[in-house]
Design an enzyme around this catalytic site. Structure first.
Site, PDB file in Angstrom:
ATOM      1  N   LYS A 113       0.861  -1.186   0.000  1.00  0.00           N
ATOM      2  CA  LYS A 113       0.000   0.000   0.000  1.00  0.00           C
ATOM      3  C   LYS A 113       0.893   1.231   0.000  1.00  0.00           C
ATOM      4  O   LYS A 113       1.758   1.374   0.867  1.00  0.00           O
ATOM      5  CB  LYS A 113      -0.810   0.004   1.288  1.00  0.00           C
TER       6      LYS A 113
HETATM    7  C1  E4P Z   1      -8.128   1.025   3.383  1.00  0.00           C
HETATM    8  O1  E4P Z   1      -7.440   0.171   2.899  1.00  0.00           O
HETATM    9  C2  E4P Z   1      -7.996   1.599   4.739  1.00  0.00           C
HETATM   10  O2  E4P Z   1      -7.355   0.671   5.583  1.00  0.00           O
HETATM   11  C3  E4P Z   1      -9.304   1.885   5.393  1.00  0.00           C
HETATM   12  O3  E4P Z   1     -10.403   1.527   4.617  1.00  0.00           O
HETATM   13  C4  E4P Z   1      -9.371   3.203   6.090  1.00  0.00           C
HETATM   14  O4  E4P Z   1     -10.659   3.396   6.613  1.00  0.00           O
HETATM   15  P1  E4P Z   1     -11.038   4.414   7.765  1.00  0.00           P
HETATM   16  O5  E4P Z   1     -11.458   5.687   7.123  1.00  0.00           O
HETATM   17  O6  E4P Z   1     -12.177   3.753   8.455  1.00  0.00           O
HETATM   18  O7  E4P Z   1      -9.822   4.550   8.628  1.00  0.00           O
END
Ligand code: E4P
Length: 215
Positions: free
Chosen positions: A83
């Site tokens: 990521k």
């Molecule tokens: C995506 O890969 C992220 O880990 C995640 O969806 C972030 O979400 P949040 O806005 O609930 O932190």
């Protein structure tokens, strides 16, 4: 549609994997920080549970550092996806890593322009954060629609991971639009198979069955 769990919690991942519908996992530094286990051992445990893409986030900020970090993370397991946040440096790293065959999930995507660049750089996955956009008064799902149109117009091969999901409605809208993947927190996944009419129906069937079994 593929369903990923957005979690680094081994118990949650095990439980959802046992349902037979889980295709992958996304983690992020915040989710990893909630767990007590040492980072690499945690990633190995997750890879042992789910045989699918496991996103692990690089935290370096320059392209060269992101590339080095990504190479060492990717070496942990064949299913690791790196990521990388959508920045100029992240984009350069994405191009280089994708050319090397390391899969990238371009994260923290909040606009169609960012998604177009991510796809052109070769990101295997693009993660628009729908809940965080909704939180500031924009429409996260509108962004997902725009990204899907752009990918379709040019036969770009990236897959959209609908991220920052807050409720089952996000997942259903994503499925209706043809988004490739939704990454869903544990509590939202649990809500997805519950319906009050199913509970009432089971109760009624069991009550009626008592009359039959008493015969
Ligand atoms: C995506 O890969 C992220 O880990 C995640 O969806 C972030 O979400 P949040 O806005 O609930 O932190």
């Amino acid at each position: 549609m593929k369903i990923f769990i957005d979690s680094a919690n081994v118990e949650q991942i095990k439980e959802v994997a046992s349902w037979g519908i889980l295709d992958g996992v996304t983690t992020n530094p915040t989710l990893v920080a909630k767990e007590k286990t040492e980072f690499k051992s945690l990633i190995h445990q997750i890879c042992d549970i789910v045989d699918g893409p496991i996103s692990v986030e690089a935290v370096s900020l320059t392209a060269d550092e992101i590339i080095n970090e990504a190479r060492s993370l990717a070496a942990l397991h064949r299913n690791i996806v790196i990521k990388i946040p959508m920045t100029e440096e992240g984009l350069k790293a994405t191009k280089k890593l994708s050319d090397e065959g390391i899969k990238v999930n371009m994260t923290l995507v909040f606009s169609p322009a960012q998604a177009l660049f991510a796809a052109k750089a070769g990101a295997k996955y693009i993660s628009p954060f729908v809940g965080r956009l909704d939180d500031v008064g924009h429409s996260g799902m509108e962004l997902v629609g725009q990204i899907l149109d752009i990918l379709d117009n040019y036969d770009l091969e990236s897959e959209v991971i609908v991220a920052s999901v807050r409720h089952p409605g996000h997942v259903i809208e994503a499925a209706m639009m043809g988004a490739h993947i939704a990454t869903v927190p544990y509590d939202v996944l649990k809500k997805m198979f519950r319906h009050p009419l199913t509970d009432v129906g089971i109760e009624r069937f069991l009550k009626d069955w008592e009359k039959v079994s008493g015969r």
